[in-house]
Design a protein around this motif. Structure first.
Motif: not given
Length: 91
Positions: A11-34, A36-40
């Motif tokens: 996970v930590i070898s990719s900033s994108y994986r970190v952002k995705v996992l961190g975002r999903l730890a808050e609540s479920p989401a769609t790829p487009s919302r992730i 948008e919210e992570t600016d990736c």
């Protein structure tokens, strides 16, 4: 708590994986919302989700056939990995 360091490292070898996992730890989401919210870029988010899903850290919460509005959530294992990442200040 026995962390799976291979998974943490994955996970930590990719900033994108970190952002995705961190975002999903808050609540479920769609790829487009992730994206948008992570600016990736969505392509990076989709790739990160695919990799995390292969390792059973995230799960698709809607049927496989659904192409639009796919909602992803974090798995129990994913939560454990995320807690380790946060506890060890690796994110």
């Amino acid at each position: 708590m026995n962390a799976d360091w291979d998974e943490v490292s994955y996970v930590i070898s990719s900033s994108y994986r970190v952002k995705v996992l961190g975002r999903l730890a808050e609540s479920p989401a769609t790829p487009s919302r992730i994206a948008e919210e992570t600016d990736c870029p969505i392509a990076h988010i989709s790739r990160a989700l695919r990799g995390l899903r292969e390792r059973e850290l995230v799960d698709l919460l809607v049927s496989e056939e659904q192409q639009k509005g796919r909602v992803y959530g974090i798995t129990e294992q994913g939560e454990e990995i995320w807690e380790t990442i946060e506890a060890q200040n690796l994110a």
